[in-house]
Enzyme design. Structure first.
Site, PDB file in Angstrom:
ATOM      1  N   GLN A  85       0.936  -1.358   0.218  1.00  0.00           N
ATOM      2  CA  GLN A  85       0.159  -0.158  -0.106  1.00  0.00           C
ATOM      3  C   GLN A  85       1.253   1.532  -0.018  1.00  0.00           C
ATOM      4  O   GLN A  85       0.686   2.448   0.886  1.00  0.00           O
ATOM      5  CB  GLN A  85      -1.253  -0.526   1.239  1.00  0.00           C
ATOM      6  CG  GLN A  85      -2.194  -0.595   1.042  1.00  0.00           C
ATOM      7  CD  GLN A  85      -3.206  -0.171   0.259  1.00  0.00           C
ATOM      8  OE1 GLN A  85      -3.312   1.106  -0.486  1.00  0.00           O
ATOM      9  NE2 GLN A  85      -3.739  -1.363  -0.707  1.00  0.00           N
ATOM     10  N   SER A  86       2.324   1.312  -0.477  1.00  0.00           N
ATOM     11  CA  SER A  86       2.741   1.882  -1.057  1.00  0.00           C
ATOM     12  C   SER A  86       2.005   3.342  -1.688  1.00  0.00           C
ATOM     13  O   SER A  86       2.156   3.721  -2.747  1.00  0.00           O
ATOM     14  CB  SER A  86       3.811   2.103  -1.299  1.00  0.00           C
ATOM     15  OG  SER A  86       5.111   2.529  -2.201  1.00  0.00           O
TER      16      SER A  86
END
Ligand SMILES: Cc1ncc(COP(=O)(O)O)c(C=O)c1O
Length: 353
Positions: A85-86
């Site tokens: 989920q960068s």
């Protein structure tokens, strides 16, 4: 030791290539309900979650310089890495698309998610980024820079075989390496300190700026900005992933590279690098009950959305430090909201009781 004016620093920075991706300045205002409860007279928030590019966040400021560098190297593809989920990867994909470049994202599985179609990943898929999901050997942690660059180099070779010209950049746009040989992420955050100090009510600089520290350039740039302007502002980094003894050399390295790149005549000391690693909770990207509670509280008291991986931890740290009287009651404390809010939608099962 030289003290610079904001105009002098802005002129130095204006010599660096930059593409416009943001709408600046981001707002700065006083929070109404939180400070009193935690014994603070004044708590301000700088809304870098509102930088304007694809849900905003600190990375869009950095990417203005990084993509300008990629364009000046005539790249047509940007390759980088992050976790599933960068925020960095989402911002890079949006910035790359906006500049006509192809985004390739290597996403390391540092934690488990039940869906790969939520939050930042959903938007990356809408951006049609080329997403490669990769396993990590180090449980719960991102691979180190060398391992990740080895992975990226393979991806770059594939892209070159297809006739592309890739630009490789490290996670968070913080550490130099790959195609980026100057600390461009930190440069952007030095500018943020100039912007912030010019916005402060009564022109009195903040005593403390509290920020989530992940890959290091946000804190490093703020520190260099404060010292170059001759401010006594202390930049307090709340570690989100690693212990402070791992972060300190990283932040120091980035800050020193920035001082050198700009030819600044300032001294930096390790005492300038204030880090707290007491709020790591269950580890990077793991959403604990404490994180769910703070997100709910800040939303209900201030109508403000925090993200579960970075800004919630930074706020837990700030409020705990206030409780423990780390700040003087009269101190002007600024919370830097660095964005990341789309990740909230990927963690609903941990956030709802
Ligand atoms: C939302 C958010 N806040 C803070 C940070 C930390 O910034 P930096 O990587 O510059 O330390 C990151 C990225 O790591 C982020 O995505």
């Amino acid at each position: 030791m030289t003290v610079y004016t904001s105009v002098q620093l802005e002129e130095m920075i204006a010599r660096w290539p930059r593409v416009r991706l943001t709408s600046l300045p981001t707002p700065l205002y006083r929070l109404k309900n939180l400070p009193g409860e935690f014994g603070l007279q004044e708590l301000l928030i700088k809304r870098d979650d509102l930088t304007g590019l694809a849900f905003g966040g600190n990375k869009s400021r950095k990417l203005e310089f990084i993509l300008a560098d990629a364009l000046s190297q005539e790249a047509d593809t940007v390759i980088t890495w992050g976790s599933l989920q960068s925020n960095w990867c989402l911002q890079t994909a949006a910035a790359a698309r906006k500049c006509g470049l192809k985004p390739v994202l290597v996403l390391f599985k540092t934690y488990q998610l039940s869906s790969l179609d939520q939050g930042n990943l959903l938007i990356e898929k809408l951006l049609e980024a080329d997403i490669r999901i990769a396993e990590t050997e180090v449980g719960g942690k991102s691979p180190d820079q060398d391992q990740a660059f080895r992975f990226l180099a393979e991806v770059a070779r594939e892209e070159m075989k297809k006739g592309h010209r890739p630009y490789l950049v490290s996670v968070g746009g913080s550490m130099t390496g790959g195609s980026m040989d100057k600390p461009l992420g930190a440069l952007a955050y030095m500018l943020n300190m100039i912007e912030l100090s010019g916005q402060m009510p009564d022109s009195k600089p903040p005593d403390h700026v509290v920020v989530a520290t992940g890959s290091g350039a946000t804190q490093a740039g703020l520190i260099v900005g404060a010292r170059a302007l001759g401010l006594n502002t202390r930049v307090v980094g709340i570690c989100v992933s690693d212990r402070k003894d791992e972060f300190l050399p990283r932040v120091r390295k980035i800050a020193l590279e920035l001082v050198e790149a700009l030819g600044l005549k300032i001294n930096l000391d390790d005492r300038d690098i204030i880090l707290f690693d007491d709020y790591l909770g269950e580890g990077y990207g793991r959403v604990s009950a404490e994180i769910a509670t703070i997100i709910r509280m800040v939303l209900q008291k201030e109508g403000l959305v925090l993200d579960p991986v970075y800004t919630a931890k930074a706020m837990i740290g700030l409020l705990d430090l206030a409780r423990k009287k780390f700040f003087q009651p009269s101190d002007r404390v600024v919370f830097l909201h660095t964005g990341g809010t789309p990740a909230l939608f990927a963690f609903s099962e941990w956030l709802l009781p």
